[in-house]
Design a protein around this motif. Sequence first.
Motif, PDB file in Angstrom:
ATOM      1  N   ALA A  47       0.843  -1.203   0.000  1.00 10.59           N
ATOM      2  CA  ALA A  47       0.000   0.000   0.000  1.00 10.59           C
ATOM      3  C   ALA A  47       0.878   1.253   0.000  1.00 10.59           C
ATOM      4  O   ALA A  47       0.924   1.998   0.984  1.00 10.59           O
ATOM      5  CB  ALA A  47      -0.943  -0.009   1.198  1.00 10.59           C
ATOM      6  N   GLN A  48       1.583   1.476  -1.106  1.00 13.63           N
ATOM      7  CA  GLN A  48       2.377   2.684  -1.299  1.00 13.63           C
ATOM      8  C   GLN A  48       2.060   3.262  -2.678  1.00 13.63           C
ATOM      9  O   GLN A  48       1.775   2.524  -3.622  1.00 13.63           O
ATOM     10  CB  GLN A  48       3.880   2.385  -1.203  1.00 13.63           C
ATOM     11  CG  GLN A  48       4.351   1.947   0.165  1.00 13.63           C
ATOM     12  CD  GLN A  48       5.864   1.773   0.207  1.00 13.63           C
ATOM     13  OE1 GLN A  48       6.576   2.231  -0.675  1.00 13.63           O
ATOM     14  NE2 GLN A  48       6.344   1.094   1.240  1.00 13.63           N
ATOM     15  N   GLU A  49       2.096   4.591  -2.772  1.00 13.03           N
ATOM     16  CA  GLU A  49       1.745   5.238  -4.039  1.00 13.03           C
ATOM     17  C   GLU A  49       2.723   4.887  -5.152  1.00 13.03           C
ATOM     18  O   GLU A  49       2.347   4.821  -6.318  1.00 13.03           O
ATOM     19  CB  GLU A  49       1.691   6.765  -3.856  1.00 13.03           C
ATOM     20  CG  GLU A  49       0.579   7.234  -2.914  1.00 13.03           C
ATOM     21  CD  GLU A  49       0.537   8.743  -2.793  1.00 13.03           C
ATOM     22  OE1 GLU A  49       1.423   9.401  -3.390  1.00 13.03           O
ATOM     23  OE2 GLU A  49      -0.366   9.255  -2.107  1.00 13.03           O
ATOM     24  N   ILE A  50       3.988   4.695  -4.810  1.00 14.83           N
ATOM     25  CA  ILE A  50       4.987   4.410  -5.837  1.00 14.83           C
ATOM     26  C   ILE A  50       5.031   2.934  -6.206  1.00 14.83           C
ATOM     27  O   ILE A  50       5.781   2.537  -7.095  1.00 14.83           O
ATOM     28  CB  ILE A  50       6.390   4.848  -5.369  1.00 14.83           C
ATOM     29  CG1 ILE A  50       6.781   4.063  -4.097  1.00 14.83           C
ATOM     30  CG2 ILE A  50       6.437   6.341  -5.104  1.00 14.83           C
ATOM     31  CD1 ILE A  50       8.212   4.306  -3.652  1.00 14.83           C
ATOM     32  N   PHE A  95      -7.278  -8.038  -1.548  1.00 12.11           N
ATOM     33  CA  PHE A  95      -6.440  -6.843  -1.398  1.00 12.11           C
ATOM     34  C   PHE A  95      -6.081  -6.687   0.070  1.00 12.11           C
ATOM     35  O   PHE A  95      -6.941  -6.768   0.946  1.00 12.11           O
ATOM     36  CB  PHE A  95      -7.178  -5.598  -1.892  1.00 12.11           C
ATOM     37  CG  PHE A  95      -6.371  -4.340  -1.737  1.00 12.11           C
ATOM     38  CD1 PHE A  95      -5.314  -4.071  -2.585  1.00 12.11           C
ATOM     39  CD2 PHE A  95      -6.657  -3.434  -0.725  1.00 12.11           C
ATOM     40  CE1 PHE A  95      -4.549  -2.923  -2.445  1.00 12.11           C
ATOM     41  CE2 PHE A  95      -5.908  -2.282  -0.571  1.00 12.11           C
ATOM     42  CZ  PHE A  95      -4.850  -2.023  -1.443  1.00 12.11           C
ATOM     43  N   GLY A  96      -4.790  -6.482   0.330  1.00 13.64           N
ATOM     44  CA  GLY A  96      -4.342  -6.401   1.714  1.00 13.64           C
ATOM     45  C   GLY A  96      -3.527  -5.159   2.004  1.00 13.64           C
ATOM     46  O   GLY A  96      -2.807  -4.650   1.146  1.00 13.64           O
ATOM     47  N   VAL A  97      -3.653  -4.666   3.221  1.00 13.10           N
ATOM     48  CA  VAL A  97      -2.833  -3.565   3.735  1.00 13.10           C
ATOM     49  C   VAL A  97      -2.197  -4.053   5.028  1.00 13.10           C
ATOM     50  O   VAL A  97      -2.891  -4.456   5.965  1.00 13.10           O
ATOM     51  CB  VAL A  97      -3.661  -2.292   3.996  1.00 13.10           C
ATOM     52  CG1 VAL A  97      -2.778  -1.204   4.592  1.00 13.10           C
ATOM     53  CG2 VAL A  97      -4.315  -1.804   2.705  1.00 13.10           C
ATOM     54  N   TYR A  98      -0.874  -4.012   5.067  1.00 10.03           N
ATOM     55  CA  TYR A  98      -0.120  -4.526   6.208  1.00 10.03           C
ATOM     56  C   TYR A  98       0.785  -3.414   6.734  1.00 10.03           C
ATOM     57  O   TYR A  98       1.526  -2.795   5.971  1.00 10.03           O
ATOM     58  CB  TYR A  98       0.698  -5.746   5.760  1.00 10.03           C
ATOM     59  CG  TYR A  98       1.732  -6.237   6.740  1.00 10.03           C
ATOM     60  CD1 TYR A  98       1.449  -6.375   8.089  1.00 10.03           C
ATOM     61  CD2 TYR A  98       3.002  -6.609   6.287  1.00 10.03           C
ATOM     62  CE1 TYR A  98       2.411  -6.845   8.976  1.00 10.03           C
ATOM     63  CE2 TYR A  98       3.969  -7.081   7.156  1.00 10.03           C
ATOM     64  CZ  TYR A  98       3.671  -7.199   8.503  1.00 10.03           C
ATOM     65  OH  TYR A  98       4.620  -7.651   9.373  1.00 10.03           O
ATOM     66  N   HIS A  99       0.686  -3.164   8.017  1.00 15.26           N
ATOM     67  CA  HIS A  99       1.512  -2.124   8.635  1.00 15.26           C
ATOM     68  C   HIS A  99       2.198  -2.714   9.850  1.00 15.26           C
ATOM     69  O   HIS A  99       1.552  -3.281  10.739  1.00 15.26           O
ATOM     70  CB  HIS A  99       0.662  -0.925   9.046  1.00 15.26           C
ATOM     71  CG  HIS A  99       1.473   0.186   9.676  1.00 15.26           C
ATOM     72  ND1 HIS A  99       2.334   0.981   8.960  1.00 15.26           N
ATOM     73  CD2 HIS A  99       1.568   0.600  10.977  1.00 15.26           C
ATOM     74  CE1 HIS A  99       2.914   1.851   9.767  1.00 15.26           C
ATOM     75  NE2 HIS A  99       2.468   1.636  11.010  1.00 15.26           N
ATOM     76  N   LEU A 100       3.532  -2.581   9.897  1.00  9.82           N
ATOM     77  CA  LEU A 100       4.329  -3.114  11.003  1.00  9.82           C
ATOM     78  C   LEU A 100       5.267  -2.045  11.529  1.00  9.82           C
ATOM     79  O   LEU A 100       5.914  -1.329  10.758  1.00  9.82           O
ATOM     80  CB  LEU A 100       5.153  -4.317  10.523  1.00  9.82           C
ATOM     81  CG  LEU A 100       6.194  -4.866  11.509  1.00  9.82           C
ATOM     82  CD1 LEU A 100       5.511  -5.592  12.658  1.00  9.82           C
ATOM     83  CD2 LEU A 100       7.170  -5.789  10.798  1.00  9.82           C
TER      84      LEU A 100
END
Length: 523
Positions: free
Chosen positions: A259-262, A357-362
Motif C-alpha cells: 500500500a504505497q503510491e509508488i 487486497f491487503g494492507v499490512y503495517h508493522l
Amino acid sequence: MSLCGPKLKFLFATKSYPTRAPADMPDLIYDIMSIAVRHLWIIKLSTGSKNPHILFSRSFPTVEKKAALTYGKAYVPIPSNNNLLPLLVQELALVYASQFTPSRDQCDLQFQKPVHQLTTEQGVLWPVVAAEKAGLLYCCLPLVEENVLDVDDVTKTPLVNVPAIAVGFAFIGALAEFLKVPSQELASRLQELPVFVNEAAPFGQLRDTSTENICARIFNKPYSVSKSLKLPAWRSSSYKGKPSLQLSIHEHINASQCAQEIWHDHSQVFGSVVCRAEFEGPGADITLNLSQQGDGFNVPLDMLLVHPCVQRSDWQDLEESNSDPRTTPRRIKFSPPVEQFTLCHYTVRRLVELPVFGVYHLKQEETKASLTVQLKLNDQIKNNFEFCELRIPFYTRSTIQSLEATPTQGAVTVSSNKREVVWNIGQKFTSKDQQALLAATVAFSGPDQGLPAPTVEDAFCRGHNSYAQLQFKIEDFTHSGCSIDNKSVQVSPSSKYKLTISRDYTSIDYKIWNSSGEALTTM
C-alpha cells in the motif's frame, strides 16, 4: 513416460515438453536406453534452526566406472557426501543466500537452472540437475557424452543438445512424485525408495520414469498388453476395469502488493488441466472444450502448452482469427496415456484485480513489534475457502515470547518454531463488506540481533522491511473463469463412462509487504 522401446529421435516427450527437436538441431538419433545416472541425492531443506541434510544418497559404481573410461584424464570423481553437501548448499543458496558468492552470483554467468556445476578440489562436476518439491531437494548427476565436456565452457553448451539432462530431470520428477506423501509417511516411503530406484534405473541405466508404472511392478500388479493391440508410443500399457474420465483444473496465483503510491501490485496467474482416462482397449480419442464461461473474471488465456498426446488444438486458429477468446472455447482433441498426466498448461496475463487486497503495517522496536492487517475479498471471488490463513514471519529476530492479538474473525497463534504469527482466517469472510482485520503486539525473547535468514527474501526483512504471506485454496472455482463444459466432452469410440470434472484455485506466493518499509519483488 516409459523409456522402453526403440530409439527415439526426440529428446524428451512428456507433460508439456515439445515433441519435435528444434529446426537447427543436428539430425541425430539418440538411444535413450544408453542414458545413465552417476549419482543421486535427496536433501531435506532447512527448517527453522535445522540445516540442510542428505536424506538419501545412491551411487552407481558401474556408471561411475564407465564415466572414468569415457572421460579419461578429464574424469572428475564425485566427492563424499560430507564434502559434497557444502558445495550444493553454496551453489543452490540453501542457507545464507544473501551473501555474495562470485562463482554463483556474478551477473555475467550463464543462467542454466535447474542445471548447476559444482567446483570440487579435483575439477568441475556438470551437469548437476536439481529441483525442489515440498521441502525436499532432488539432485542427480547424469552421464553425458564426452564430446559435450570437451568444450572450453560447458555452461555455454545448449541444454537441448544434452538429452541426458532432460531424462535426468524426468527421473528426479518421478522420485518427487513417489515421495509425494504426508510428512508422517515420508520415513516409510524413504525405506521403499531403493526398490523404486532399482526398478526405475537398474545399475543406473534409466529404464522408466513413469511413477505409476514403476509402482505397479513393485507391488506385483503388472499391466498386461495384448500383442494384437497397437498402442500409441506414449501408452505403455492397456487398462482393464470400469471406464472413467477425470479432469481437474488447478489454477494458481503469485502476487506481490504494498500500500504505497509508488508501488504497483504484481500478479501471475497460471494453471494446468490434469487428466486421467481409464478406457479398455487400445485407447480412446477424447475431445473437450476449455472455455472461460464459469465464475470469476472470465479473462482470456494467453498461452496454451499441450501434452504430446494432443492431436489437435485450435489455439493458433483462434489467435489468427478476430474471435473474442472469452466467448470462443478452446477445443482440444487427444489420445491419452494410461497414467495420470498433465493435458495442458496455461497462463493469464491480462488479470487486473487481485482476489484479496491487503494492507499490512508493522512497527518494530527493540524487543517487540506492533502490527495491523486489513484484508478485503474481491466481490467476484467465491467466498468459500477450503482454508485461508495469513503467516507473518520474523526469521531474523529472536523467538516470539508472547502474542496479544485482536482479530475480527478467526484465531491467531504462534507457529511451532516460534518465529511466525499465524492468523487462521477461516473458510469465509464473515462481514457484510467481506473484510477482516487484525491488530497484534508481538514480544520477542531478546533484542533484534539480525539473525541469519533461510532465504533471500527473509534476509531482506530487517527493520521495517517485512511481509505477510496469504495462503488459501478455493474449491470449484478459478480466477480466470477457466472451466470444462461437460457437454462438450466426447469420447470415441462411444461408450458409457463416469465423468468427473473439478476445479480449484490456490495461492502459491502471495505476499503483502509492510507499507512502512521497502518491498522486494522479481516480477
